[in-house]
Design a protein around this motif. Structure first.
Motif, mmCIF file in Angstrom:
data_model
loop_
_atom_site.group_PDB
_atom_site.id
_atom_site.type_symbol
_atom_site.label_atom_id
_atom_site.label_comp_id
_atom_site.label_asym_id
_atom_site.label_seq_id
_atom_site.Cartn_x
_atom_site.Cartn_y
_atom_site.Cartn_z
ATOM 1 N N PRO A 4 0.799 -1.218 0.000
ATOM 2 C CA PRO A 4 0.000 0.000 0.000
ATOM 3 C C PRO A 4 0.839 1.278 0.000
ATOM 4 N N SER A 5 2.153 1.125 0.212
ATOM 5 C CA SER A 5 3.031 2.290 0.303
ATOM 6 C C SER A 5 4.364 2.005 -0.373
ATOM 7 N N LYS A 6 4.839 2.977 -1.157
ATOM 8 C CA LYS A 6 6.151 2.841 -1.791
ATOM 9 C C LYS A 6 7.263 2.857 -0.739
ATOM 10 N N VAL A 7 7.034 3.588 0.357
ATOM 11 C CA VAL A 7 8.020 3.646 1.440
ATOM 12 C C VAL A 7 8.161 2.264 2.076
ATOM 13 N N LEU A 8 7.013 1.613 2.328
ATOM 14 C CA LEU A 8 7.030 0.265 2.892
ATOM 15 C C LEU A 8 7.698 -0.709 1.918
ATOM 16 N N ALA A 9 7.364 -0.587 0.632
ATOM 17 C CA ALA A 9 7.941 -1.476 -0.375
ATOM 18 C C ALA A 9 9.459 -1.338 -0.413
ATOM 19 N N LYS A 10 9.956 -0.102 -0.310
ATOM 20 C CA LYS A 10 11.397 0.133 -0.324
ATOM 21 C C LYS A 10 12.054 -0.491 0.897
ATOM 22 N N ALA A 11 11.404 -0.356 2.071
ATOM 23 C CA ALA A 11 11.950 -0.942 3.301
ATOM 24 C C ALA A 11 12.016 -2.459 3.178
ATOM 25 N N VAL A 12 10.971 -3.073 2.629
ATOM 26 C CA VAL A 12 10.945 -4.523 2.446
ATOM 27 C C VAL A 12 12.052 -4.951 1.481
ATOM 28 N N ASP A 13 12.249 -4.190 0.421
ATOM 29 C CA ASP A 13 13.314 -4.499 -0.540
ATOM 30 C C ASP A 13 14.681 -4.509 0.134
ATOM 31 N N GLU A 14 14.927 -3.500 0.947
ATOM 32 C CA GLU A 14 16.235 -3.380 1.603
ATOM 33 C C GLU A 14 16.443 -4.482 2.630
ATOM 34 N N ILE A 15 15.433 -4.744 3.438
ATOM 35 C CA ILE A 15 15.559 -5.763 4.482
ATOM 36 C C ILE A 15 15.716 -7.153 3.876
ATOM 37 N N SER A 16 14.981 -7.420 2.811
ATOM 38 C CA SER A 16 15.055 -8.750 2.181
ATOM 39 C C SER A 16 16.379 -8.970 1.462
ATOM 40 N N PRO A 19 21.178 -11.459 4.181
ATOM 41 C CA PRO A 19 21.276 -12.928 4.056
ATOM 42 C C PRO A 19 20.229 -13.639 4.906
ATOM 43 N N GLY A 20 19.561 -14.614 4.313
ATOM 44 C CA GLY A 20 18.632 -15.454 5.060
ATOM 45 C C GLY A 20 17.280 -14.845 5.335
ATOM 46 N N ILE A 21 17.017 -13.673 4.774
ATOM 47 C CA ILE A 21 15.727 -13.019 5.012
ATOM 48 C C ILE A 21 14.965 -12.899 3.698
ATOM 49 N N GLY A 22 13.815 -13.584 3.635
ATOM 50 C CA GLY A 22 12.960 -13.501 2.460
ATOM 51 C C GLY A 22 12.021 -12.312 2.563
ATOM 52 N N ARG A 23 11.215 -12.133 1.542
ATOM 53 C CA ARG A 23 10.335 -10.953 1.501
ATOM 54 C C ARG A 23 9.244 -11.024 2.579
ATOM 55 N N LYS A 24 8.743 -12.213 2.882
ATOM 56 C CA LYS A 24 7.715 -12.318 3.923
ATOM 57 C C LYS A 24 8.271 -11.947 5.286
ATOM 58 N N THR A 25 9.468 -12.433 5.570
ATOM 59 C CA THR A 25 10.115 -12.080 6.834
ATOM 60 C C THR A 25 10.439 -10.597 6.872
ATOM 61 N N ALA A 26 10.880 -10.059 5.740
ATOM 62 C CA ALA A 26 11.198 -8.629 5.666
ATOM 63 C C ALA A 26 9.949 -7.786 5.925
ATOM 64 N N LEU A 27 8.834 -8.202 5.366
ATOM 65 C CA LEU A 27 7.577 -7.480 5.595
ATOM 66 C C LEU A 27 7.188 -7.550 7.063
ATOM 67 N N ARG A 28 7.323 -8.711 7.664
ATOM 68 C CA ARG A 28 6.982 -8.863 9.079
ATOM 69 C C ARG A 28 7.854 -7.966 9.951
ATOM 70 N N LEU A 31 6.768 -4.256 9.450
ATOM 71 C CA LEU A 31 5.517 -3.980 10.156
ATOM 72 C C LEU A 31 5.726 -3.938 11.660
ATOM 73 N N HIS A 32 6.630 -4.789 12.140
ATOM 74 C CA HIS A 32 6.956 -4.767 13.578
ATOM 75 C C HIS A 32 7.549 -3.423 13.979
ATOM 76 N N LEU A 33 8.471 -2.911 13.146
ATOM 77 C CA LEU A 33 9.092 -1.618 13.448
ATOM 78 C C LEU A 33 8.064 -0.493 13.457
#
Length: 203
Positions: A4-16, A19-28, A31-33
């Protein structure tokens, strides 16, 4: 996946990208932050910025440090005559956690691996010769991965410096062949340091 947000999408891209972090984990994680106080995210962000901008490499052993010389190299309680040669900072942490080693370290920054394009010139091997020329080292301990690449690296170093007046030893193979050092349990690793063996090029 649509966000829903380009800012969120960018954060997920960076976190994912870690190493060892997929997009679902990155999203979680993202959202936790968002559910935490702003100060928590700011503190995390600042610590990451400081990590890449302020951390140093020890000029003696190439370990991470807050100053020019790390705490291990500058400690008067460590044995200058004993140098443990490892591949990576994680190996230093693993050995230190055993509480069985009182010498110092030299971090190669990897191991010789022609398949990955890593040769001796890419490693901190000149630091070994510098320590030999200083004259205080009496023993080098090979604490490298029990793999073909680790054995190749140890053999290369031994052949290059075997004519110096210094002993070479290797940690006992309580570590399974093919294992990375950082994954060994502390008891086995500690015993391997204590029960190290003289290094022989025929081994």
């Amino acid at each position: 996946m649509d966000y829903p947000s380009k800012v969120l999408a960018k954060a997920v891209d960076e976190i994912s990208g870690l190493p060892g972090i997929g997009r679902k984990t990155a999203l979680r994680l993202a959202l936790h932050l968002l559910k935490q106080p702003n100060s928590r995210a700011v503190s995390l962000g600042n610590s990451l910025i400081n990590l890449v901008s302020e951390i140093k490499y020890c000029k003696d052993c190439h370990n991470f440090s807050d100053s020019e010389v790390c705490e291990i190299c500058s400690s008067p309680k460590r044995n200058d005559e004993l140098i443990c040669i490892v591949e990576d900072v994680r190996d230093v942490i693993a050995i230190e956690n055993t509480g069985k080693y009182t010498g110092k370290y030299l971090i190669l920054g990897g191991k010789i691996s022609p398949m990955e394009g890593v040769g001796p010139n890419q490693l901190n091997i000149p630091s070994i010769e510098r320590k030999l020329n200083e004259g205080s080292v009496k023993e080098f301990i090979f604490a490298l991965s029990a793999t073909m690449e680790g054995d190749t690296t140890a053999y290369y170093i031994y052949k290059k410096f075997k004519n110096f007046n210094v002993n070479f030893s290797s940690i006992a193979r309580g570590i399974s062949v093919g294992d990375e050092l950082e994954y060994a349990d502390e008891i086995s690793l500690g015993r391997s340091i204590i029960n190290r063996l003289p290094y022989n090029e025929k081994d």
